[in-house]
Design an enzyme around this catalytic site. Sequence first.
Site, PDB file in Angstrom:
ATOM      1  N   ASP A   1       0.860  -1.190   0.000  1.00 17.78           N
ATOM      2  CA  ASP A   1       0.000   0.000   0.000  1.00 17.78           C
ATOM      3  C   ASP A   1       0.895   1.238   0.000  1.00 17.78           C
ATOM      4  O   ASP A   1       0.791   2.094   0.869  1.00 17.78           O
ATOM      5  CB  ASP A   1      -0.914  -0.031   1.229  1.00 17.78           C
ATOM      6  CG  ASP A   1      -1.948   1.085   1.213  1.00 17.78           C
ATOM      7  OD1 ASP A   1      -2.083   1.752   0.166  1.00 17.78           O
ATOM      8  OD2 ASP A   1      -2.597   1.311   2.242  1.00 17.78           O
ATOM      9  N   PHE A   2       1.778   1.307  -1.004  1.00 19.43           N
ATOM     10  CA  PHE A   2       2.676   2.452  -1.112  1.00 19.43           C
ATOM     11  C   PHE A   2       1.899   3.656  -1.629  1.00 19.43           C
ATOM     12  O   PHE A   2       1.263   3.596  -2.679  1.00 19.43           O
ATOM     13  CB  PHE A   2       3.827   2.139  -2.065  1.00 19.43           C
ATOM     14  CG  PHE A   2       4.882   1.226  -1.487  1.00 19.43           C
ATOM     15  CD1 PHE A   2       4.677   0.574  -0.285  1.00 19.43           C
ATOM     16  CD2 PHE A   2       6.075   1.034  -2.144  1.00 19.43           C
ATOM     17  CE1 PHE A   2       5.646  -0.261   0.261  1.00 19.43           C
ATOM     18  CE2 PHE A   2       7.053   0.202  -1.621  1.00 19.43           C
ATOM     19  CZ  PHE A   2       6.839  -0.449  -0.419  1.00 19.43           C
ATOM     20  N   GLU A   3       1.966   4.740  -0.906  1.00 16.81           N
ATOM     21  CA  GLU A   3       1.273   5.966  -1.288  1.00 16.81           C
ATOM     22  C   GLU A   3       2.275   7.108  -1.307  1.00 16.81           C
ATOM     23  O   GLU A   3       3.492   6.901  -1.248  1.00 16.81           O
ATOM     24  CB  GLU A   3       0.114   6.234  -0.320  1.00 16.81           C
ATOM     25  CG  GLU A   3      -0.920   5.111  -0.304  1.00 16.81           C
ATOM     26  CD  GLU A   3      -2.076   5.371   0.634  1.00 16.81           C
ATOM     27  OE1 GLU A   3      -2.269   6.548   1.044  1.00 16.81           O
ATOM     28  OE2 GLU A   3      -2.800   4.420   0.967  1.00 16.81           O
ATOM     29  N   GLY A   4       1.771   8.332  -1.404  1.00 15.60           N
ATOM     30  CA  GLY A   4       2.656   9.496  -1.452  1.00 15.60           C
ATOM     31  C   GLY A   4       3.660   9.365  -2.579  1.00 15.60           C
ATOM     32  O   GLY A   4       3.321   9.030  -3.709  1.00 15.60           O
TER      33      GLY A   4
ATOM     34  N   GLN B   1      -7.408   1.753  -5.131  1.00 20.47           N
ATOM     35  CA  GLN B   1      -8.222   2.634  -4.298  1.00 20.47           C
ATOM     36  C   GLN B   1      -9.005   3.596  -5.202  1.00 20.47           C
ATOM     37  O   GLN B   1      -8.478   4.604  -5.647  1.00 20.47           O
ATOM     38  CB  GLN B   1      -7.340   3.430  -3.340  1.00 20.47           C
ATOM     39  CG  GLN B   1      -6.511   2.601  -2.388  1.00 20.47           C
ATOM     40  CD  GLN B   1      -5.617   3.453  -1.509  1.00 20.47           C
ATOM     41  OE1 GLN B   1      -5.975   4.567  -1.120  1.00 20.47           O
ATOM     42  NE2 GLN B   1      -4.434   2.937  -1.211  1.00 20.47           N
TER      43      GLN B   1
END
Length: 599
Positions: A384-387, A475
């Site tokens: 769940d890598f974000e940013g 998402q």
Amino acid sequence: MERSRPLVALLAALALAVPGVTALSSAARAADADAVTNGGFESGLSGWTCTAGTTVGSPVHSGGSALQATPAGSDNAQCAQTVTVQPNSAYTLSGYVRGAYVYLGATGTGTTDVSTWTPSAPDWQKLTTTFTTGPATTSVTVYTHGWYGTGAYDADDISLIGPGGGGTGQPPAAPAGLRAGTVTSSSVALSWSAATGATGYAVYRDGAKVQTASGTSATVTGLSPSTAYSFQVSATNAAGESAKSAAVTATTGAGTGGGSGDLPAHALVGYLHTTFANGSGYTRLADVPDSWDVIDLAFGEPTSATSGDIRFNRCPAAECPNVESDADFKAAVRAKQAAGKKVLISIGGQNGQVQLTTTAARDAFVASVSNIIDTYGLDGLDIDFEGHSLSLNTNDTDFKNPTTPAIVNLISALKTLKARYGAKFVLTMAPETFFVQMGYQFYGTGKFGGQDPRCGAYLPVIYALRDALTLLHVQDYNSGPIMGLDNQYHSMGGADFHIAMTDMLLTGFPVAGDAGNVFPPLRPDQVAIGMPASVNAGNGYVAPAEVDRTLDCLTKRTNCGSYPTHGTWPALRGLMTWSVNWDRFSNWEFQRNFDAYFG
């Protein structure tokens, strides 16, 4: 005394005596002609083999008819014709086109295959290219096509001018006896009887040409599990292509790859807040209802953004008064697994920036994640890598061969973990929409100055791990409007957004900065749709009726609304939500609707 020469012989001798004049080759002596049959489409599509398209009376370049075809997300709407040519001869291919991203070209030249194209032709534009045939070439295939999902194009007055061929001949008859042999979850073996006069065969899947064969058998691969397909074959020779054979239908087997074989046909996936508390409150793992098939423990986070060292620090009692003990938590993991559920560690989240920019960080990631999995006896890993955990370098424009270190190292780390734990290892990913679907418009930054370097940055990771990937649940929330394959922008909150975003994953789509490469479709059993559980959980909440409409459209092709899907996927895996905690806070609305829909 010498007898007088005939006039023709005398003129030939004089020509040879003049400097710079040479004898004409046999090919050059042949009169130039147009080798294309029905190049103006005045006889409908006669002579052409088209994956999509029809003839129209307007617009036309000349005459009373022209080709009009609309590419789908996984088909470029190609129309092709095999024509007879002379070896070692020069030819000029030309035609008139309208639309965006329209191509004209020739294959099988025996030298260098050629093509030409226009990115935009609002009115009729002439395309022209030339080639020379090889020493043994007696036929070439000319074609025109558009680009995946970019709208309709028109073509008219296609010609191939050069020395006439060595006889028209006749195309062979359609092959008989088509039958399906070995069937797997992703392939179907076909065989058929030989057609008299055929030099090759074309294989069609659901009406679209997918491959060619030199013999009387072929195996069609890249299919989705538990899906029915219709197949046909045609026979070809130098004179053209036969009609298609009678169709045969085959249904692929159930998929077992990527650690998903023991998931239910339709799965409910949810994130469980285990390291923090917020307005939704803390929910013990043992208290999660049996409806949840995959539970992602949120979150494992890095000790620093670039360390690669991941720690899973469960919520402290001061913040979560009802938190269970470590022993009870491990016991709950085992109980869920005994009930057939999957419990994963999710890495990243909104606050957990993970940037594996060095091999040392990669190795630390593998070691620390393995430690978490082993300590708690988990089934696998959710990414769940974000940013800006994944941001493309400006020169990284080939999603099949990435060069950005953070992406290369993540791929390597995930492959290492998959190899370490084997076939039952569950690997899931939860990127945001601009990490995936935005790659359709903006991939990389070299060609799209000013665009976010995260656009499409997950595509290399998904592509590299596609055979090991259990689930991709993008998402579909906290997002701005995103363009679908219909070239329209879709906004959060309604069924059309989820239908359009999921259709892209299941259909495939061209990647903007990747020199024409198309991101291949995922299997429907690999795809779940990400939605917020409630209005409290994030932007993009979808009411239960709109959730049902999304599922109706994608799995049954009913109740679809304005977005035209490119297929029907009854094997779509299910839904993902943020989060189990927020759904409990909202009296389990999301879970209850899922249970009611799928029974």
